[in-house]
Design an enzyme around this catalytic site. Structure first.
Site, PDB file in Angstrom:
ATOM      1  N   THR A   1      77.697  -4.134   7.574  1.00  0.00           N
ATOM      2  CA  THR A   1      78.236  -3.073   8.444  1.00  0.00           C
ATOM      3  C   THR A   1      79.620  -3.416   8.984  1.00  0.00           C
ATOM      4  O   THR A   1      80.461  -2.535   9.156  1.00  0.00           O
ATOM      5  CB  THR A   1      77.277  -2.856   9.640  1.00  0.00           C
ATOM      6  OG1 THR A   1      76.025  -2.442   9.121  1.00  0.00           O
ATOM      7  CG2 THR A   1      77.786  -1.798  10.592  1.00  0.00           C
TER       8      THR A   1
ATOM      9  N   GLN B   1      51.481 -14.601  11.852  1.00  0.00           N
ATOM     10  CA  GLN B   1      52.112 -13.300  12.132  1.00  0.00           C
ATOM     11  C   GLN B   1      52.735 -13.289  13.533  1.00  0.00           C
ATOM     12  O   GLN B   1      53.550 -12.423  13.842  1.00  0.00           O
ATOM     13  CB  GLN B   1      51.075 -12.181  12.014  1.00  0.00           C
ATOM     14  CG  GLN B   1      50.621 -11.980  10.582  1.00  0.00           C
ATOM     15  CD  GLN B   1      49.515 -10.941  10.432  1.00  0.00           C
ATOM     16  OE1 GLN B   1      49.348 -10.061  11.280  1.00  0.00           O
ATOM     17  NE2 GLN B   1      48.762 -11.037   9.357  1.00  0.00           N
TER      18      GLN B   1
HETATM   19  N1  ASP Z   1      72.442  -2.481   6.360  1.00  0.00           N
HETATM   20  C1  ASP Z   1      73.443  -3.387   6.891  1.00  0.00           C
HETATM   21  C2  ASP Z   1      73.412  -4.665   6.081  1.00  0.00           C
HETATM   22  O1  ASP Z   1      72.553  -5.481   6.275  1.00  0.00           O
HETATM   23  C3  ASP Z   1      73.164  -3.667   8.335  1.00  0.00           C
HETATM   24  C4  ASP Z   1      74.163  -4.585   8.982  1.00  0.00           C
HETATM   25  O2  ASP Z   1      75.122  -5.021   8.418  1.00  0.00           O
HETATM   26  O3  ASP Z   1      73.986  -4.852  10.172  1.00  0.00           O
HETATM   27  O4  ASP Z   1      74.271  -4.847   5.246  1.00  0.00           O
END
Ligand code: ASP
Length: 341
Positions: free
Chosen positions: A12, A274
């Site tokens: 992200t 768990q």
């Molecule tokens: N879906 C993204 C990833 O893991 C989420 C993130 O980067 O926080 O690449």
């Protein structure tokens, strides 16, 4: 001058919105530097290696871990520290895998990312990136302060192989339920020196043989014979069994018989709980006594992420089944606290 290698895998932090679909997708590193002019004010020389393709970390694969480990091996002598930009979804798996692959590490390998892309006004990416760089550069008396694989996120530094992604929405996405934080960032960057990994090794050895022969059996009340049998008869060398509480399972005869048959046929059964906090204690309850007797291996307080990657690493090492079982119950990189009962 301090030299840091930034390894950009995606996530992200560098994503932009795809105008066609409206969904977030990874973009190139230039857009990161454009959004963080502060990077130019750092006293370090930054070099960037971008992976191709950049990925959302849900597409992470052991092949990419091997690529990262080989890159660190190749560049080890040229840099003081490494920062890996990575999606948060599987960051704990990558950090755990690298901790096993990079034996004898004496330089920081800091993974970070963000919950909001770097070009958004309320982003958490800038702080995460800038402080991760500072940690990768930090030295005392010429030695790296954090010579281990770690995750920096939301003002906290964790040991990589102790970390889990805990929250998909808040900025504090990670937790290390069974091990203290290595550092906290506030006005000062406070390192918790006593819990940072110490080892006597002076040479980096990089292991790049990873096995994928790992299965998972998650228990729940009412799980039936067919499901347990199907998982245990899968063609894999080890099965991680996610159990209740302190490593307990049903004591029903059919269940114990299926486990015993799998172990007798050469499969490793690794018991992890768990519960997020606490440890497997085989033999503490009647419901785990038999597991110990039939040869189930204790994962103690291993996270699921560390269990998967430790098995991939050990099964890929060419060691015998007996040695793998012994090493699973041995603390190799600070990933378990062994309970002696
Ligand atoms: N879906 C993204 C990833 O893991 C989420 C993130 O980067 O926080 O690449």
């Amino acid at each position: 001058m301090t030299n840091i290698l930034i390894i950009y895998t995606g996530g992200t932090i560098g994503m932009i919105t795809n105008p066609g679909t409206g969904a977030l997708m990874p973009f190139n590193f230039e857009q990161i530097t454009e959004n963080v002019p502060e990077l130019r004010r750092l006293d370090y020389k930054l070099t960037v290696h971008s992976f191709d393709p950049l990925i959302d970390s849900s597409n992470m694969d052991p092949e990419v871990w091997i690529g990262i480990a080989r890159l660190i091996e190749k560049e080890y002598g040229h840099f003081d520290g490494f920062v890996i930009l990575h999606g948060s979804d599987t960051m704990a798996f990558t950090a755990s895998a690298l901790s096993f692959m990079l034996e004898g590490l004496q330089k920081p390998v800091v993974l970070t990312g963000s919950q909001l892309p770097i070009n958004q006004i309320r982003t958490d990416a800038k702080e995460n990136l800038i402080t991760a760089l500072e940690i990768a550069a930090a030295k005392q008396e010429g030695k790296a302060i954090v010579p281990e694989v770690c995750i920096y996120f939301d003002y906290q530094l964790f040991r990589g192989n102790r970390t889990i992604k805990y929250n998909s929405t808040n900025f504090d996405a990670f937790r290390s339920p069974n091990y203290p934080k290595l550092a906290e960032a506030g006005v000062y960057l406070k390192y918790n020196d006593k819990v940072i990994l110490q080892h006597g090794l002076t040479k980096l050895t990089v292991h790049t043989n990873l096995s994928r022969s790992v299965g998972v059996l998650k228990l729940y009340p009412g799980i039936n014979n067919n499901i347990v049998e199907a998982v245990l008869s899968t063609d894999c060398s080890a099965v991680i069994m996610e159990t209740f509480g302190a490593g307990n399972t049903s004591t029903q005869a059919w269940f114990i018989r299926l486990l015993k048959n799998a172990i007798d046929s050469g499969k490793i059964i690794l018991d992890i709980s768990q519960c997020k906090v606490g440890s497997v204690e085989l033999g503490r309850y009647e419901t785990s006594k038999q597991l110990k007797e039939i040869g189930v291996t204790s994962g103690f307080d291993l996270t699921f992420e560390a269990a998967v990657t430790k098995l991939m690493f050990l099964l890929g090492s060419g060691k015998s089944e007996k040695e793998v079982m012994e090493l699973l119950e041995t603390d190799l990189r600070g990933e378990i606290t062994k309970l002696i009962i």
